[in-house]
Design a protein around this motif. Structure first.
Motif, mmCIF file in Angstrom:
data_model
loop_
_atom_site.group_PDB
_atom_site.id
_atom_site.type_symbol
_atom_site.label_atom_id
_atom_site.label_comp_id
_atom_site.label_asym_id
_atom_site.label_seq_id
_atom_site.Cartn_x
_atom_site.Cartn_y
_atom_site.Cartn_z
ATOM 1 N N UNK A 71 0.665 -1.087 -0.058
ATOM 2 C CA UNK A 71 -0.039 0.175 -0.571
ATOM 3 C C UNK A 71 1.018 1.432 0.335
ATOM 4 N N UNK A 72 0.339 2.502 -0.849
ATOM 5 C CA UNK A 72 0.646 3.657 -0.992
ATOM 6 C C UNK A 72 0.448 4.595 -0.645
ATOM 7 N N UNK A 73 0.404 5.130 0.829
ATOM 8 C CA UNK A 73 -0.046 6.506 1.062
ATOM 9 C C UNK A 73 0.046 7.608 0.574
ATOM 10 N N UNK A 74 -0.978 9.003 0.693
ATOM 11 C CA UNK A 74 -0.738 9.536 -0.131
ATOM 12 C C UNK A 74 0.325 10.274 -0.678
ATOM 13 N N UNK A 75 1.484 10.644 0.151
ATOM 14 C CA UNK A 75 2.536 11.360 0.091
ATOM 15 C C UNK A 75 3.230 10.211 -0.784
ATOM 16 N N UNK A 76 3.081 9.258 -1.457
ATOM 17 C CA UNK A 76 4.015 8.295 -2.289
ATOM 18 C C UNK A 76 4.875 7.029 -1.384
ATOM 19 N N UNK A 77 4.594 7.386 -0.096
ATOM 20 C CA UNK A 77 5.281 6.330 0.443
ATOM 21 C C UNK A 77 5.066 4.949 0.929
ATOM 22 N N UNK A 78 5.364 4.036 1.549
ATOM 23 C CA UNK A 78 4.797 2.914 1.041
ATOM 24 C C UNK A 78 4.431 2.727 2.788
ATOM 25 N N UNK A 166 0.531 8.868 -5.940
ATOM 26 C CA UNK A 166 0.903 8.062 -6.170
ATOM 27 C C UNK A 166 0.988 7.388 -7.925
ATOM 28 N N UNK A 167 0.444 8.629 -8.511
ATOM 29 C CA UNK A 167 -0.171 8.498 -9.521
ATOM 30 C C UNK A 167 0.978 8.888 -10.809
ATOM 31 N N UNK A 168 2.060 8.949 -10.349
ATOM 32 C CA UNK A 168 2.351 10.043 -10.744
ATOM 33 C C UNK A 168 3.870 8.847 -11.368
#
Length: 274
Positions: A71-78, A166-168
């Motif tokens: 799972x990747x959180x809204x800040x892009x981190x796992x 998380x969409x980049x």
């Protein structure tokens, strides 16, 4: 409506490649990652995620190990995955939605290599790249081909406010870019998707779009698409509900590790009521 949002890296296989990625038993199945909710209005809640190898859209057939579920959180981190369970028909994981924004759920093992060959008229294969295959191939092996496969199955969850980290795109492998945020897909509205391979438009990629409820219809009502020269295709979800988008890509390559590459993705998503 949010427009021109970049959607994430999507390297996955076609159905036949799943055998090399997970196990030979899964070769006829499609991998799916399906959360209990795709949109939530408040932080601090949880979603339950179903993961399965399936023959029919959203009908669970085989549970699989979740060692590579992330799972990747809204800040892009796992982020951290909650409790997990592997059942006979499906596996499950709990994911906490602690902050607002868009989360990415994914299952994938990264690049894998398998070499197929023919021996005395019988097709066989082994898990090895071009560098390693020579030491493993039996004497007399013919029609030797090494394929690099990449596999990822995904879904997105948005809590209160859409976000894009998380969409980049990474410009590596097969990726997709929608003309709107995943939380903004609405039934009866046309959606345009661009597929790219290593950052360049991927033409001629075949895709299938299926929706929930196949078990209860005489006809599956699957929609088949192919990207045009600019890597684009468009679809319209006819009714609100859950959908599964599947893509497969393959091409000849000439490098030190593989003769062919096969990539694709499966993405589950929700079309909202218009």
């Amino acid at each position: 409506m949010v427009s021109n949002k970049q959607w994430l890296s999507a390297t996955t296989t076609a159905v036949g490649l799943l055998a090399a990625m997970f196990s030979l038993q899964l070769s006829a199945h499609t991998m799916t990652v399906v959360p209990s909710h795709y949109v939530q209005s408040k932080t601090g809640g949880w979603v339950s995620v179903d993961v399965s190898a399936t023959n029919m859209t959203f009908q669970w057939d085989k549970g699989i190990p979740l060692d590579n579920f992330k799972v990747f959180t809204p800040d892009g981190q796992q982020g951290k995955v909650g409790s997990v369970y592997q059942g006979k028909r499906k596996s499950q994981a709990d994911v906490e939605l602690a902050t607002e924004g868009t989360y990415r759920l994914e299952l994938g093992n990264g690049s894998r290599f398998f070499t197929s060959y023919e021996l005395k008229g019988e097709r066989k294969r082994l898990m090895a790249n071009k560098k390693d295959r020579a030491a493993q191939l039996p004497a007399g092996a013919e029609k030797v081909v090494t394929t690099q496969g990449n596999s990822r199955s995904m879904a997105f969850i948005t809590v209160n406010k859409p976000s894009d980290a998380v969409l980049v795109l990474t410009n590596k492998g097969l990726e997709f870019q929608f003309d709107r945020h995943p939380a903004d897909i609405v039934a009866t509205e046309e959606v345009t998707v661009t597929l790219l391979m290593n950052g360049k438009p991927a033409a001629g990629v075949e895709l299938d779009l299926s929706r929930d409820g196949e078990l209860y219809r005489n006809e599956p009502e699957r929609m088949h698409h192919k990207t045009d020269a600019s890597g684009k295709f468009s679809f319209t979800a006819p009714v609100a509900g859950r959908y599964l988008l599947e893509a497969s890509y393959q091409a000849d390559v000439n490098n030190e590790l593989a003769d062919k590459v096969r990539e694709g993705f499966t993405l589950s998503f929700e079309a909202a009521l218009p």
